[in-house]
Structure formats: structure tokens, C-alpha cells
Enzyme design. Structure first.
Site, PDB file in Angstrom:
ATOM      1  N   ARG A  82     -11.487 -53.119   2.055  1.00  0.00           N
ATOM      2  CA  ARG A  82     -12.032 -53.453   3.378  1.00  0.00           C
ATOM      3  C   ARG A  82     -12.241 -52.179   4.207  1.00  0.00           C
ATOM      4  NH1 ARG A  82      -8.121 -56.295   6.384  1.00  0.00           N
ATOM      5  NH2 ARG A  82      -9.510 -55.567   8.029  1.00  0.00           N
ATOM      6  N   ILE A 140       2.569 -52.672  18.742  1.00  0.00           N
ATOM      7  CA  ILE A 140       1.263 -53.295  18.941  1.00  0.00           C
ATOM      8  C   ILE A 140       1.154 -54.649  18.266  1.00  0.00           C
ATOM      9  CG2 ILE A 140      -1.232 -52.997  18.647  1.00  0.00           C
ATOM     10  CD1 ILE A 140      -0.027 -50.962  20.577  1.00  0.00           C
ATOM     11  N   CYS A 172      -4.271 -62.313  10.680  1.00  0.00           N
ATOM     12  CA  CYS A 172      -4.255 -61.737   9.320  1.00  0.00           C
ATOM     13  C   CYS A 172      -2.821 -61.294   9.062  1.00  0.00           C
ATOM     14  CB  CYS A 172      -5.238 -60.598   9.215  1.00  0.00           C
ATOM     15  SG  CYS A 172      -4.775 -59.208  10.220  1.00  0.00           S
ATOM     16  N   LYS A 174     -14.566 -46.976  10.067  1.00  0.00           N
ATOM     17  CA  LYS A 174     -14.760 -48.432   9.934  1.00  0.00           C
ATOM     18  C   LYS A 174     -14.745 -49.072  11.320  1.00  0.00           C
ATOM     19  CE  LYS A 174     -11.103 -51.153   9.027  1.00  0.00           C
ATOM     20  NZ  LYS A 174     -10.883 -52.228  10.024  1.00  0.00           N
ATOM     21  N   ASN A 175     -13.790 -48.666  12.160  1.00  0.00           N
ATOM     22  CA  ASN A 175     -13.593 -49.343  13.438  1.00  0.00           C
ATOM     23  C   ASN A 175     -14.574 -48.918  14.510  1.00  0.00           C
ATOM     24  OD1 ASN A 175     -11.618 -50.752  12.205  1.00  0.00           O
ATOM     25  ND2 ASN A 175      -9.910 -49.636  13.129  1.00  0.00           N
ATOM     26  N   ARG A 223      -3.065 -62.190  16.124  1.00  0.00           N
ATOM     27  CA  ARG A 223      -4.383 -61.681  16.538  1.00  0.00           C
ATOM     28  C   ARG A 223      -5.127 -62.697  17.421  1.00  0.00           C
ATOM     29  NH1 ARG A 223      -6.106 -57.677  12.500  1.00  0.00           N
ATOM     30  NH2 ARG A 223      -7.315 -56.836  14.206  1.00  0.00           N
ATOM     31  N   ASP A 240      -2.393 -48.195  13.269  1.00  0.00           N
ATOM     32  CA  ASP A 240      -3.021 -48.235  11.939  1.00  0.00           C
ATOM     33  C   ASP A 240      -2.477 -47.163  11.009  1.00  0.00           C
ATOM     34  OD1 ASP A 240      -6.333 -49.193  13.132  1.00  0.00           O
ATOM     35  OD2 ASP A 240      -4.474 -50.312  12.847  1.00  0.00           O
TER      36      ASP A 240
HETATM   37  C1  EPZ Z   1      -8.618 -53.013  16.631  1.00  0.00           C
HETATM   38  O1  EPZ Z   1      -8.220 -54.361  16.440  1.00  0.00           O
HETATM   39  C2  EPZ Z   1      -8.722 -52.404  15.244  1.00  0.00           C
HETATM   40  N1  EPZ Z   1      -9.735 -53.123  14.465  1.00  0.00           N
HETATM   41  C3  EPZ Z   1      -7.369 -52.505  14.542  1.00  0.00           C
HETATM   42  O2  EPZ Z   1      -7.497 -51.861  13.281  1.00  0.00           O
HETATM   43  C4  EPZ Z   1      -6.330 -51.753  15.379  1.00  0.00           C
HETATM   44  O3  EPZ Z   1      -5.062 -51.894  14.771  1.00  0.00           O
HETATM   45  C5  EPZ Z   1      -6.298 -52.347  16.791  1.00  0.00           C
HETATM   46  O4  EPZ Z   1      -7.621 -52.288  17.380  1.00  0.00           O
HETATM   47  C6  EPZ Z   1      -5.348 -51.586  17.707  1.00  0.00           C
HETATM   48  O5  EPZ Z   1      -5.726 -50.244  17.743  1.00  0.00           O
HETATM   49  C7  EPZ Z   1     -11.029 -52.847  14.674  1.00  0.00           C
HETATM   50  O6  EPZ Z   1     -11.379 -52.034  15.518  1.00  0.00           O
HETATM   51  C8  EPZ Z   1     -12.013 -53.560  13.813  1.00  0.00           C
HETATM   52  P1  EPZ Z   1      -6.475 -55.170  19.918  1.00  0.00           P
HETATM   53  P2  EPZ Z   1      -8.218 -55.408  17.696  1.00  0.00           P
HETATM   54  O7  EPZ Z   1      -7.324 -56.206  20.523  1.00  0.00           O
HETATM   55  O8  EPZ Z   1      -9.371 -55.123  18.556  1.00  0.00           O
HETATM   56  C9  EPZ Z   1      -3.205 -58.366  21.147  1.00  0.00           C
HETATM   57  C10 EPZ Z   1      -7.354 -51.673  10.940  1.00  0.00           C
HETATM   58  O9  EPZ Z   1      -6.407 -51.641  10.134  1.00  0.00           O
HETATM   59  N2  EPZ Z   1      -4.330 -59.151  21.654  1.00  0.00           N
HETATM   60  O10 EPZ Z   1      -6.397 -53.824  20.558  1.00  0.00           O
HETATM   61  O11 EPZ Z   1      -8.066 -56.767  17.132  1.00  0.00           O
HETATM   62  C11 EPZ Z   1      -3.201 -58.308  19.617  1.00  0.00           C
HETATM   63  O12 EPZ Z   1      -2.583 -59.468  19.070  1.00  0.00           O
HETATM   64  C12 EPZ Z   1      -7.323 -52.658  12.091  1.00  0.00           C
HETATM   65  O13 EPZ Z   1      -8.366 -50.934  10.883  1.00  0.00           O
HETATM   66  C13 EPZ Z   1      -4.065 -60.299  22.377  1.00  0.00           C
HETATM   67  O14 EPZ Z   1      -2.916 -60.666  22.584  1.00  0.00           O
HETATM   68  O15 EPZ Z   1      -6.875 -54.957  18.405  1.00  0.00           O
HETATM   69  C14 EPZ Z   1      -2.410 -57.066  19.337  1.00  0.00           C
HETATM   70  O16 EPZ Z   1      -1.033 -57.357  19.425  1.00  0.00           O
HETATM   71  C15 EPZ Z   1      -6.051 -53.499  12.113  1.00  0.00           C
HETATM   72  N3  EPZ Z   1      -5.108 -61.030  22.845  1.00  0.00           N
HETATM   73  C16 EPZ Z   1      -2.800 -56.136  20.493  1.00  0.00           C
HETATM   74  O17 EPZ Z   1      -3.340 -56.988  21.518  1.00  0.00           O
HETATM   75  C17 EPZ Z   1      -6.420 -60.661  22.631  1.00  0.00           C
HETATM   76  O18 EPZ Z   1      -7.337 -61.354  23.106  1.00  0.00           O
HETATM   77  C18 EPZ Z   1      -3.863 -55.102  20.103  1.00  0.00           C
HETATM   78  O19 EPZ Z   1      -5.004 -55.797  19.728  1.00  0.00           O
HETATM   79  C19 EPZ Z   1      -6.669 -59.491  21.885  1.00  0.00           C
HETATM   80  C20 EPZ Z   1      -5.609 -58.737  21.407  1.00  0.00           C
END
Ligand code: EPZ
Length: 420
Positions: A398, A328, A116, A22-23, A121, A306
Site C-alpha cells: 500500500r 495519535i 484499520c 504516498k500521503n 479512525r 507513522d
Molecule cells: C493521515 O491519516 C495519514 N494518512 C496517516 O498515515 C497518518 O498516520 C495520520 O495522518 C497522522 O499523521 C494519509 O495521509 C493518507 P488524522 P488521517 O486525521 O488523516 C483522530 C500511513 O501509515 N481523528 O490526522 O486519517 C484519528 O482517529 C497512514 O501512511 C478523529 O478522532 O489522520 C487519530 O487518532 C496511517 N476524528 C488522529 O485523529 C476525525 O474525524 C489523527 O488522525 C479524524 C481523525
């Protein structure tokens, strides 16, 4: 509405194929906006998040056809640069359309995707990075309006956190920016590598994807390509956890062993035997798991956040004490409440949860809290005494393709049924 009904305590045996990631599929579908022409994406999982991405592509002017796990996106005529709020909110990762829209149209008017069930996020890392390309960004009223001032100029970006989404958006913006962009402290997840592989097939010049430093030499334009999405590493580990809690023995095909290696410690530590084949893996679980020890979620190649929820289910029925530290996301323990209702002994202290394994969970009606929390509760139902009912399957739909069907193939007594 549909619900899942499980009669627990059935040992899983047999073999199935694991879905595409998915990701990986979601950012690649978004990237087709940048890759003018007919893009053919194979091994794309059939999920509601993928359907949401397809709705956005169609709204932007792309022609999209799907046949089983193949999605054909003809992005010849992209004639919009905005994404309506209702489409943005259908899928959290719709923010990844930002980079492709800027590269293709010079504009991107989106609404903030919102948080979410697992945390706020925010998208500050995306915004801060994209501004460095010479993009005017105004935020307010839940909207993010991005306009390329003159042209996209390459830049050096140092990420304060290796954000997956921010790394993807920067890569996508940099593909057609003028000059060489360098991302320092980029995310290393396999999905980043898969996106870069697809973009390079389309004519991009991306080097170092999968490492902490990615270099992108901008090109004039990108053409279309064909691509086979990598296997879903989280669902691979999720099926392994389903086997682990039932003392089962299963074989999973269409997997990537390297991508799941960060989760193997939890299985081996708890007494499972694992055998690696070319694109398959076999797992055999003991009658009862031993404690999984201490798990700390980290960016890849650390233990994936995840998989934290499913591994908590494993810990809930293991012999001994396990500690799970969620580094995370700030509120990703909501599934613990539902596991406790099933008889689990879990203490949550901030980002740390302490799990005292119990011999048996007991079935009841549970509520899915988010995608991965939902899978954790289904896994709990597989090993619980009695019947477990999970209402509202929107979360699991999803990210899980044929999860119930596959578990039934492996011997679980599980069904989906409508309920009013
Ligand atoms: C991706 O989300 C994945 N989703 C998530 O999978 C996964 O948990 C996550 O990466 C971490 O591996 C998809 O790829 C569609 P991040 P993403 O930006 O890109 C903070 C699932 O269940 N952050 O690496 O949103 C954020 O709040 C989903 O399949 C900021 O602070 O994750 C989090 O604490 C859930 N500011 C951390 O970084 C930003 O601008 C990691 O977020 C962006 C992120």
C-alpha cells in the site's frame, strides 16, 4: 500470494532514490476532481493505494493515464458524485474525495471508510467541519450522504485536533466556497503544504498551509495544473532505520531534509552520524545502536506516528532501555507482538511501550499487521540472525514502492517470491 524472505545480518551500503510521498499523492489525486482539465502529477509513487485512488477517479468519470511515476488525470467530465463501498474500502483515505466532490458536483455519497489495524479512525471532525459550509449530511447504514443546500458558504472552523485528513477535506471544500474560510488548529504536515501548493497552481487562494492557521478565499472554479509530489518523509526515515539496525552507511537521494527533521533525534541519540546534502542525506550507523531514549508521537512537527513502528525495531536491538509513547492512534503497537516473537523484549502498557534492547533478534515467520508495522518487521528481518519470512504483502504494498528491490541494491539478502 507473495512473501518476503530475508537472510539477516547483512550490512547495508550504497545509495538509492526515495519514492514520492504516498500521503501527499493521495489527496492531490483526489483534488484533481476539483481541478477541471488535464492534471499531470509527477513523482507519484507506484502503490496499491494510488491504484485505488485511480480506480475511484475513473469511476467518477475522469480519464487517467499512468507512465512510471507520472499520472495524468483529465477531470473534464466528472459525472458522478457517489463512490461505491468496495472502492471506498480499498483505501482508508478515500474520505478525502468528500471535499472535491462537494466542490465539483454539490453532492458526495460515500460509505464510511472504516477503521484499520491502527485504530477506529472516525471521521467526526470531517463531518462536523463540512456541515459548517451549509452541507446537509445524513449518516447511517455505513453511508455518508452530503448535499450542498444552496451553495458552499465560507466559515471559520476550529479543529479540536489537528487532523490531517480533516484539514485536507476542509481546504478542498473551501476552495470554491463563497467567501473566506479560516481553519484554526489545522494540521501542519508537509503533505498539507504540498496539497495547498497544487491547489494554488490550479487557481485556489490558500494562505498559511503548514501553519496552525490556514485561510482560503473561495474562487469560482479551479483549472488543471502540473505538480511534482514531495519526497516520502516516512519512507526516507524507514530506509535510514534499515541502515541503522545493520551498522550500515547509505545515502538517500530525492529527499527533503526539513521534512524528516522530527525523526533525526532518534538516529542521533542512538549513535548514528548524519550528513545533509542538497536533496540527499547520508547516514552512518555504529556497530550497535544506543537506546533511542524516550519517543512521543505527536502531530507534525512532532515525532511522526507513522515512524513509530520502525523506530521500535531500532530500539529492540539497541543497547539500553527505550520508551515509546503513541499519542495519535489507539492501537498502533500490534507490530510489538511480532517483534517479541523475534526475541525482542517489549512491554506494552496502554499507549506506552518499554523496550529493553537485546543483542540479537532471531528470524522466524512473521505476519504484517499494517503498513508501517510491516516495514518494521522487514527492518527486524534485516538485522535478525537467520531467516525471516513475512507472508501477505498487501499492507506494505500500500505504501512502499520498490522497498525489496531498494534494500537488495543496498546489500540486503531479501527477495519476494510467490507462495501457495
Ligand atoms: C493521515 O491519516 C495519514 N494518512 C496517516 O498515515 C497518518 O498516520 C495520520 O495522518 C497522522 O499523521 C494519509 O495521509 C493518507 P488524522 P488521517 O486525521 O488523516 C483522530 C500511513 O501509515 N481523528 O490526522 O486519517 C484519528 O482517529 C497512514 O501512511 C478523529 O478522532 O489522520 C487519530 O487518532 C496511517 N476524528 C488522529 O485523529 C476525525 O474525524 C489523527 O488522525 C479524524 C481523525
Amino acid at each position: 500470494m507473495e512473501q518476503i524472505v530475508i537472510e539477516g545480518k547483512k550490512r547495508l551500503e550504497g545509495e538509492i532514490c526515495v519514492q514520492g510521498s504516498k500521503n501527499s499523492a493521495l489527496p492531490i489525486l483526489a483534488a484533481t476532481v476539483l481541478c477541471k482539465g488535464e492534471n499531470i502529477i509527477y513523482n507519484c509513487p507506484k502503490l496499491t493505494d494510488v491504484n485505488a485512488a485511480i480506480k475511484i477517479l475513473k469511476y467518477l468519470g475522469c480519464k487517467v493515464k499512468t507512465q512510471n511515476n507520472t499520472v495524468v488525470v483529465d477531470s473534464t467530465n466528472v459525472d458522478k458524485y457517489d463512490i461505491p463501498e468496495n472502492l471506498m474500502h480499498e483505501m482508508r483515505s478515500s474520505i478525502v474525495f468528500l471535499g472535491p466532490l462537494l466542490g465539483r458536483t454539490g453532492k458526495a455519497y460515500l460509505s464510511t471508510p472504516g477503521g484499520c489495524e491502527i485504530g477506529l479512525r472516525p471521521i467526526d471532525l470531517h463531518i462536523k467541519s463540512i456541515k459548517k459550509f451549509g452541507v446537509d449530511i445524513t449518516e447511517g447504514y455505513g453511508k455518508v450522504k452530503c448535499d450542498v443546500k444552496d451553495k458552499l458558504n465560507a466559515c471559520e472552523i476550529v479543529l479540536s485536533f489537528p487532523s490531517v485528513g480533516a484539514t485536507e477535506n476542509i481546504m478542498l471544500t473551501a476552495c470554491t466556497a463563497k467567501g473566506r474560510t479560516v481553519i484554526i488548529n489545522s494540521a501542519r504536515e508537509p503533505e498539507i503544504e504540498d496539497l495547498a501548493l497544487f491547489l494554488n497552481k490550479c487557481g485556489a487562494k490558500i494562505y498559511g498551509a503548514g501553519t496552525g492557521k490556514i485561510t482560503i478565499d473561495g474562487v469560482e472554479k479551479l483549472l488543471s495544473a502540473q505538480h511534482h509530489v514531495i519526497p516520502d518523509r516516512i519512507m526516507t526515515s524507514t530506509y535510514m532505520a534499515s541502515c541503522a539496525v545493520t551498522g550500515g552507511k547509505i545515502k538517500l537521494n530525492n529527499i527533503n531534509y526539513d521534512h524528516i527533521s522530527p525523526t533525526l533525534s532518534a538516529f542521533l541519540h542512538s549513535g548514528c552520524k548524519i550528513r545533509e546534502y542538497k536533496n540527499s542525506i547520508e547516514i552512518e550507523a555504529p556497530e550497535r545502536l544506543k537506546s533511542i531514549g524516550t519517543i512521543r508521537t505527536m502531530p507534525y512537527p512532532g515525532f511522526p506516528t507513522d515512524f513509530q513502528a520502525p523506530v521500535m525495531t531500532m530500539a529492540s536491538v539497541a543497547k539500553g532501555t527505550s520508551v515509546i509513547i503513541e499519542n495519535i492512534f489507539e492501537s498502533r503497537f500490534k507490530h510489538a507482538c511480532e517483534l517479541i516473537r523475534m526475541g525482542a523484549d517489549i512491554k506494552v502498557e496502554g499507549k506506552i511501550s518499554i523496550v529493553e534492547g537485546v543483542k540479537n533478534l532471531t528470524g522466524t515467520t512473521v505476519t504484517s499487521t499494517d503498513l508501517r508495522g510491516g516495514t518494521a518487521l522487514i527492518i527486524a528481518g534485516l538485522c535478525a540472525k537467520g531467516k525471516t519470512v513475512m507472508k501477505d504483502l498487501t499492507h506494505v504494498d500500500r505504501g512502499c514502492e520498490n522497498f525489496v528491490e531498494n534494500l537488495r541494491i543496498l546489500g540486503a539478502t531479501i527477495r519476494r517470491e510467490p507462495y501457495s
